[in-house]
Enzyme design. Structure first.
Site, PDB file in Angstrom:
ATOM      1  N   ARG A  97      61.949  33.782  -5.772  1.00  0.00           N
ATOM      2  CA  ARG A  97      60.780  33.704  -6.658  1.00  0.00           C
ATOM      3  C   ARG A  97      59.827  34.882  -6.483  1.00  0.00           C
ATOM      4  O   ARG A  97      59.091  35.228  -7.408  1.00  0.00           O
ATOM      5  CB  ARG A  97      60.026  32.398  -6.413  1.00  0.00           C
ATOM      6  CG  ARG A  97      60.783  31.173  -6.891  1.00  0.00           C
ATOM      7  CD  ARG A  97      59.936  29.933  -6.827  1.00  0.00           C
ATOM      8  NE  ARG A  97      60.645  28.788  -7.380  1.00  0.00           N
ATOM      9  CZ  ARG A  97      60.102  27.587  -7.546  1.00  0.00           C
ATOM     10  NH1 ARG A  97      58.839  27.398  -7.190  1.00  0.00           N
ATOM     11  NH2 ARG A  97      60.800  26.602  -8.056  1.00  0.00           N
ATOM     12  N   ASP A 128      44.730  24.134 -14.377  1.00  0.00           N
ATOM     13  CA  ASP A 128      45.861  24.478 -13.519  1.00  0.00           C
ATOM     14  C   ASP A 128      45.488  25.715 -12.711  1.00  0.00           C
ATOM     15  O   ASP A 128      44.687  26.545 -13.161  1.00  0.00           O
ATOM     16  CB  ASP A 128      47.112  24.746 -14.354  1.00  0.00           C
ATOM     17  CG  ASP A 128      48.393  24.627 -13.532  1.00  0.00           C
ATOM     18  OD1 ASP A 128      49.058  23.568 -13.608  1.00  0.00           O
ATOM     19  OD2 ASP A 128      48.724  25.570 -12.799  1.00  0.00           O
TER      20      ASP A 128
END
Length: 282
Positions: free
Chosen positions: A41, A150
């Site tokens: 990632r 978020d």
């Protein structure tokens, strides 16, 4: 060559530095068992910054010069998976609460505030908005707002753009898809755009749950689902009283299917159905 990254894996020291930083910044726990996933990632961040290896990257992101990169790192490490009407039983509870209490309050001139904490790409907030409109199509005439937050700026940008590939709309019944979304075909793909009635109910904002919360008004409902599963018990236990303090005395807190408040009464909550909590006074 610009952007070339060494094939060497992350060292134990670099992993520890990144894991400690992720925990301090966002409460995110990175297990050593997930090292391969974490490397995968983060490799695109190394390429974007022209940093050759994880040792240099960990040194940079932990430095003062790397403060901005920390947001990109957290974004890369967090899992932003959501679906429309995920865990439908929560929306059934919300629908009943709207009919029995919140809608009469709205008609009496009161406010209703709903928080989608950990909103990901916006599917949860839009599912809430659809639930409101299903109960009363005129609900937007009243003082009701959905705050969707978020930690990841990228998913907030996606949610604000509100352009959903057809594959992301599978949880929406066809009649609601026709009623609340417009469809555009672009090449081989179809995209769906929520209508104005839905979008006008929602405000999307970037927010780290571990930082201060700018909201001044108490919430009628808080959705915080599949977020705290990434936190350790200490971080979770620090979060529950904060939710309790910002929730109305007759409000609802919804958690994800794998999440529980270990000692709800200590935080002032009682269970009220599967992964559904209410203040003790409710």
């Amino acid at each position: 060559m610009k952007g070339q990254v060494s094939d060497n894996g992350i060292t134990a020291e670099s992993f520890d530095a990144i894991a400690q930083l992720a925990y301090r910044e966002s409460g995110l726990q990175l297990a050593v068992e997930k090292t391969s996933m974490i490397q995968s990632r983060l490799r695109h961040r190394l390429r974007a910054l022209n940093i050759p290896d994880f040792e240099d990257y960990s040194a940079f992101v932990c430095s003062e010069a790397g403060r901005q990169e920390r947001r990109h790192m957290i974004s890369a490490l967090t899992t932003n998976v959501s679906h429309f009407f995920r865990e439908k039983h929560h929306f059934d509870v919300l629908s009943q609460a709207l009919k029995q209490k919140m809608l009469p309050d709205l008609r009496a001139g009161k406010k209703v505030r709903i928080w989608s904490a950990g909103a990901s790409n916006g599917q949860e907030a839009l599912s809430i908005a659809m639930t409101l409109l299903q109960v009363d199509p005129a609900v937007s005439d009243f003082d009701v707002r959905i705050l969707a937050t978020d930690i990841d700026a990228n998913v907030i940008k996606f949610a604000n753009e509100a352009r959903y590939p057809e594959r992301l709309t599978s949880g929406i019944p066809n009649h609601d898809l026709d009623r609340y979304f417009s469809k555009e075909v672009e090449g081989p793909e179809s995209f769906y755009y929520p209508n104005k009635a839905l979008k006008d109910l929602i405000t999307f904002r970037e927010l780290n749950l571990l930082s201060s919360w700018p909201m001044k008004q108490k919430m009628d409902v808080i959705f915080c689902r599949n977020v705290v599963i990434y936190f350790d018990l200490k971080t979770q236990n620090n979060l529950w009283p904060r939710f309790h303090n910002i929730l109305k005395s007759d409000g609802y807190l919804f958690l994800g299917h794998s999440e529980r408040i270990a000692e709800p009464e200590v935080a002032g909550f009682r269970t009220s159905g599967p992964t559904t909590y209410r203040p003790v006074s409710a």
